[in-house]
Enzyme design. Structure first.
Site, PDB file in Angstrom:
ATOM      1  N   GLN A   1     -16.298  -0.966  28.913  1.00  0.00           N
ATOM      2  CA  GLN A   1     -17.056  -2.158  28.526  1.00  0.00           C
ATOM      3  C   GLN A   1     -16.211  -3.410  28.784  1.00  0.00           C
ATOM      4  OE1 GLN A   1     -18.763  -2.226  24.590  1.00  0.00           O
ATOM      5  NE2 GLN A   1     -19.541  -4.284  24.872  1.00  0.00           N
ATOM      6  N   PHE A   2     -16.372  -3.980  29.976  1.00  0.00           N
ATOM      7  CA  PHE A   2     -15.566  -5.134  30.372  1.00  0.00           C
ATOM      8  C   PHE A   2     -15.795  -6.350  29.493  1.00  0.00           C
ATOM      9  CE2 PHE A   2     -19.431  -6.284  32.524  1.00  0.00           C
ATOM     10  CZ  PHE A   2     -19.397  -7.670  32.630  1.00  0.00           C
ATOM     11  N   THR A   3     -16.937  -6.447  28.814  1.00  0.00           N
ATOM     12  CA  THR A   3     -17.232  -7.635  28.012  1.00  0.00           C
ATOM     13  C   THR A   3     -16.282  -7.795  26.826  1.00  0.00           C
ATOM     14  OG1 THR A   3     -18.904  -6.481  26.704  1.00  0.00           O
ATOM     15  CG2 THR A   3     -19.671  -7.646  28.679  1.00  0.00           C
TER      16      THR A   3
END
Length: 146
Positions: A78-80
């Site tokens: 989850q890059f966010t």
């Protein structure tokens, strides 16, 4: 490397109607890779994921780790989590690794986890995922490995 971990009674990831990863009691870990991350951070993050004490002992205190319980570990990229939200009303992702770098080190974390702990599942990298979970507690922690 950043992880948002949640103690769960169950969790799963669905992609295009197909369950691609599922666990019973254990930890759901959302993972963000940052540009400077490499082997050191992957190994340290695994150490933290397996050793962080979030499960109750006989007295009800959080004194047991995933390595003590043998519970499942669901790793979801989850890059966010690496977003910079300090200014404005739209996140900046300059603190997130490129997709190629992120995949390399997320996959390495998964490999290390599978070599060390039973019951490791994953989502699907760069896919639109539906993550379903029952948070137990609720218990949620932010971990970093530098």
């Amino acid at each position: 490397m950043i992880a948002l971990i949640q103690r769960v009674t169950e969790a799963s990831v669905v992609v295009d109607g197909e369950t691609v990863g599922a666990i019973g009691p254990g930890l759901l870990a959302f993972i963000a890779v940052q540009p400077e991350d490499g082997e050191k951070q992957a190994r340290r993050m695994l150490e933290r994921l397996l050793g962080y004490r979030v499960f109750a002992d006989a007295e009800g205190r959080m004194n047991r780790a995933l390595s003590d319980t043998g519970g499942g570990l669901l790793l979801v990229s989850q890059f966010t989590l690496a977003a910079d939200t300090a200014k404005g009303t739209r996140a900046s992702f300059t603190r997130a690794a490129s997709p190629e770098h992120a995949r390399q080190w997320f996959d390495r974390l998964v490999e290390l986890a599978r070599d060390t702990h039973p019951g490791v599942e994953t989502g699907r990298f760069r896919a639109h995922m539906e993550v379903r979970l029952t948070n137990d507690g609720p218990v949620t922690f932010w971990l970093e490995a530098r």
